[in-house]
Design an enzyme around this catalytic site. Sequence first.
Site, mmCIF file in Angstrom:
data_model
loop_
_atom_site.group_PDB
_atom_site.id
_atom_site.type_symbol
_atom_site.label_atom_id
_atom_site.label_comp_id
_atom_site.label_asym_id
_atom_site.label_seq_id
_atom_site.Cartn_x
_atom_site.Cartn_y
_atom_site.Cartn_z
ATOM 1 N N ARG A 132 0.819 -1.233 0.000
ATOM 2 C CA ARG A 132 0.000 0.000 0.000
ATOM 3 C C ARG A 132 0.846 1.273 0.000
ATOM 4 N NH1 ARG A 132 -3.494 -3.107 3.393
ATOM 5 N NH2 ARG A 132 -5.165 -3.878 2.049
ATOM 6 N N LYS A 154 4.083 12.175 -10.342
ATOM 7 C CA LYS A 154 3.191 11.413 -11.233
ATOM 8 C C LYS A 154 3.909 10.122 -11.588
ATOM 9 C CE LYS A 154 0.356 14.792 -13.659
ATOM 10 N NZ LYS A 154 0.006 15.348 -14.971
ATOM 11 N N GLU A 196 10.673 19.357 -23.348
ATOM 12 C CA GLU A 196 9.988 19.639 -22.075
ATOM 13 C C GLU A 196 10.580 20.904 -21.437
ATOM 14 O OE1 GLU A 196 7.317 17.965 -21.257
ATOM 15 O OE2 GLU A 196 7.557 15.801 -21.546
ATOM 16 N N LYS A 238 8.624 23.950 -12.452
ATOM 17 C CA LYS A 238 7.670 22.856 -12.219
ATOM 18 C C LYS A 238 7.231 22.851 -10.761
ATOM 19 C CE LYS A 238 6.504 18.057 -12.935
ATOM 20 N NZ LYS A 238 6.725 16.827 -13.641
ATOM 21 N N GLU A 248 -3.438 17.868 -9.659
ATOM 22 C CA GLU A 248 -3.915 18.438 -10.920
ATOM 23 C C GLU A 248 -5.418 18.705 -10.937
ATOM 24 O OE1 GLU A 248 -1.614 17.211 -14.406
ATOM 25 O OE2 GLU A 248 -3.507 17.140 -15.487
ATOM 26 N N ARG A 252 -1.932 22.882 -12.265
ATOM 27 C CA ARG A 252 -0.918 21.895 -12.656
ATOM 28 C C ARG A 252 -1.132 21.434 -14.100
ATOM 29 N NH1 ARG A 252 1.938 16.819 -9.511
ATOM 30 N NH2 ARG A 252 3.119 16.182 -11.341
ATOM 31 N N ASN A 256 0.743 20.359 -18.982
ATOM 32 C CA ASN A 256 0.371 19.485 -20.108
ATOM 33 C C ASN A 256 0.374 20.222 -21.438
ATOM 34 O OD1 ASN A 256 -0.088 17.096 -18.684
ATOM 35 N ND2 ASN A 256 -2.050 17.873 -17.965
ATOM 36 N N HIS A 259 0.548 18.284 -24.587
ATOM 37 C CA HIS A 259 0.508 16.855 -24.273
ATOM 38 C C HIS A 259 -0.765 16.144 -24.719
ATOM 39 C CE1 HIS A 259 4.206 17.700 -22.239
ATOM 40 N NE2 HIS A 259 4.327 16.470 -21.776
ATOM 41 N N HIS A 263 0.252 12.877 -26.539
ATOM 42 C CA HIS A 263 -0.109 11.525 -26.090
ATOM 43 C C HIS A 263 -0.882 10.776 -27.180
ATOM 44 C CE1 HIS A 263 0.365 12.551 -21.531
ATOM 45 N NE2 HIS A 263 1.505 12.299 -22.115
ATOM 46 N N HIS A 277 8.655 10.163 -26.738
ATOM 47 C CA HIS A 277 7.789 11.102 -26.023
ATOM 48 C C HIS A 277 8.144 12.573 -26.286
ATOM 49 C CE1 HIS A 277 5.117 12.648 -22.962
ATOM 50 N NE2 HIS A 277 6.132 13.274 -22.393
HETATM 51 N N1 LIG Z 1 5.872 11.324 -14.487
HETATM 52 C C1 LIG Z 1 5.893 12.460 -15.128
HETATM 53 O O1 LIG Z 1 5.576 13.522 -14.597
HETATM 54 C C2 LIG Z 1 6.355 12.469 -16.550
HETATM 55 C C3 LIG Z 1 6.656 13.684 -17.192
HETATM 56 C C4 LIG Z 1 7.162 13.647 -18.488
HETATM 57 C C5 LIG Z 1 7.343 12.427 -19.132
HETATM 58 N N2 LIG Z 1 7.014 11.280 -18.493
HETATM 59 C C6 LIG Z 1 7.241 9.970 -19.126
HETATM 60 O O2 LIG Z 1 8.629 9.806 -19.288
HETATM 61 C C7 LIG Z 1 8.846 8.859 -20.329
HETATM 62 C C8 LIG Z 1 9.955 9.341 -21.227
HETATM 63 O O3 LIG Z 1 11.136 9.433 -20.473
HETATM 64 P P1 LIG Z 1 12.553 9.370 -21.178
HETATM 65 O O4 LIG Z 1 12.565 10.251 -22.348
HETATM 66 O O5 LIG Z 1 13.581 9.550 -20.119
HETATM 67 O O6 LIG Z 1 12.548 7.888 -21.776
HETATM 68 P P2 LIG Z 1 13.298 6.527 -21.390
HETATM 69 O O7 LIG Z 1 13.277 6.294 -19.946
HETATM 70 O O8 LIG Z 1 12.729 5.510 -22.281
HETATM 71 O O9 LIG Z 1 14.814 6.830 -21.812
HETATM 72 C C9 LIG Z 1 15.106 7.093 -23.156
HETATM 73 C C10 LIG Z 1 16.200 6.172 -23.704
HETATM 74 O O10 LIG Z 1 17.457 6.537 -23.145
HETATM 75 C C11 LIG Z 1 18.116 5.397 -22.570
HETATM 76 N N3 LIG Z 1 18.906 5.942 -21.474
HETATM 77 C C12 LIG Z 1 18.482 6.350 -20.258
HETATM 78 N N4 LIG Z 1 19.474 6.975 -19.605
HETATM 79 C C13 LIG Z 1 20.576 6.917 -20.411
HETATM 80 C C14 LIG Z 1 21.892 7.407 -20.303
HETATM 81 N N5 LIG Z 1 22.284 8.123 -19.261
HETATM 82 N N6 LIG Z 1 22.743 7.179 -21.319
HETATM 83 C C15 LIG Z 1 22.330 6.494 -22.444
HETATM 84 N N7 LIG Z 1 21.091 6.038 -22.616
HETATM 85 C C16 LIG Z 1 20.211 6.254 -21.598
HETATM 86 C C17 LIG Z 1 17.001 4.454 -22.222
HETATM 87 O O11 LIG Z 1 17.449 3.122 -22.166
HETATM 88 C C18 LIG Z 1 16.008 4.697 -23.363
HETATM 89 O O12 LIG Z 1 16.406 3.934 -24.473
HETATM 90 C C19 LIG Z 1 7.524 8.712 -21.061
HETATM 91 O O13 LIG Z 1 6.944 7.489 -20.733
HETATM 92 C C20 LIG Z 1 6.682 9.839 -20.514
HETATM 93 O O14 LIG Z 1 5.325 9.531 -20.504
HETATM 94 C C21 LIG Z 1 6.544 11.272 -17.223
#
Ligand SMILES: NC(=O)c1ccc[n+]([C@@H]2O[C@H](COP(=O)([O-])OP(=O)(O)OC[C@H]3O[C@@H](n4cnc5c(N)ncnc54)[C@H](O)[C@@H]3O)[C@@H](O)[C@H]2O)c1
Length: 377
Positions: A132, A154, A196, A238, A248, A252, A256, A259, A263, A277
């Site tokens: 939990r 999030k 972003e 942020k 949100e 907040r 988006n 987005h 999405h 993304h």
């Molecule tokens: N929770 C939130 O508030 C929030 C906000 C924005 C985006 N997101 C989510 O985040 C995700 C995208 O995140 P992302 O762009 O980091 O993607 P990701 O985690 O898939 O990383 C992108 C790529 O980089 C590689 N990688 C990671 N760190 C590395 C490093 N230091 N050196 C070399 N390669 C590396 C990974 O293996 C992957 O292939 C999406 O799912 C999106 O929906 C969430």
Amino acid sequence: MNPEIINVSINKEKNQLSYPIFVGNNLLLQSGNLLKKYINNKKIIIIYDNYFDQKNSLNKYFEQFIQSIKIETFSINLIGISGGDKTKSMSQLTNIIEKVLSFGIDRDTIISAFGGGVVGDIAGFAASILLRGINFIQIPTTLLSQVDSSVGGKTGINGKLGKNLIGAFHQPLAVIADTIILKSLPDRELKAGFSEVIKYGLIKNKEFFIWLEENYTKILNHDDLKLKKTIMKSCSIKSEIIQDDEKENGKRALLNLGHTFAHAIETFGNYDGKIIHGEAVAIGICMAFGFSYKLGFCINSDLERVINIFQKSKLPTSLKDIPELSISTSEMMEKFKYDKKTRQGKLTFILNNKIGDSFIKQDVDLNILKNFITEEI
Ligand SMILES: NC(=O)c1ccc[n+]([C@@H]2O[C@H](COP(=O)([O-])OP(=O)(O)OC[C@H]3O[C@@H](n4cnc5c(N)ncnc54)[C@H](O)[C@@H]3O)[C@@H](O)[C@H]2O)c1
């Protein structure tokens, strides 16, 4: 090197929750020390991006992190998962949860996510539902995760019908954003994270946007001081936006910007890497400005300026830039129904009056939107 610290404060009904984001270069070496008061000999499960299993000269920082954490705890277990949005699935979540449970955890156990937004989102979600809710720490390793996903709580996974449809708000205990880990990040991923960053300037800080226009080349060339400023400024903006609206219910939603379009676009790509993304966010933001212009909210020169910074950063700015996605207006309109801002069938978009001034537009006219999408495809 001493880290800079941004404190994220969130006003909850009865109390205030606050946690640090440590920002700097070469911080992973001192992770144990930075996280001492949270770890305090508790069991740690590190869920990490299995990219860090590769052995090469740029890939020593994960090992440094583990060695440093080991000084503060008797027990560490590791779970490696793949980056990329395909991982944010129910079956992967189940695997992770079963593995974590098999390590014999209790309510003091801490999960640490070491990876990009994908690892952070799914590991954070696992932490939110295990026993939990247990604590977690974010060690973001992509620009996108350092400026955005690791902050604000999030967490979640994608559903068959859309992005991030299953999840929870669960704030981390602390975040370490170390710019050194970005050295190995592919250019495509660095640029995706930059989308972003641009978003923050567009939402509420024109001065920051102008600074980005002046400094984008250096940032995208890994200039460490500029990267640090980029991360600090993004996280401050942020944190300012979410402090009174953790879940949100109001402003907040401004985060988006772009987005709702992004999405929807991502689901057309089936999360197989055709579009990632941050790239979808770049197109989504240009569409949000295009739509703002169409509705008479912002002037054409602002729209052009927005498209220009994304183009100069070699990011896509239009659906036409990704011809491999086959998108129709009706399918796109269908996807909007699953946007989390939609209420009683009425669509909500984040639009702009000008650069640095976003607002929430409820009950968007569906016919105008349909025409707009048809023009964009
Ligand atoms: N929770 C939130 O508030 C929030 C906000 C924005 C985006 N997101 C989510 O985040 C995700 C995208 O995140 P992302 O762009 O980091 O993607 P990701 O985690 O898939 O990383 C992108 C790529 O980089 C590689 N990688 C990671 N760190 C590395 C490093 N230091 N050196 C070399 N390669 C590396 C990974 O293996 C992957 O292939 C999406 O799912 C999106 O929906 C969430």
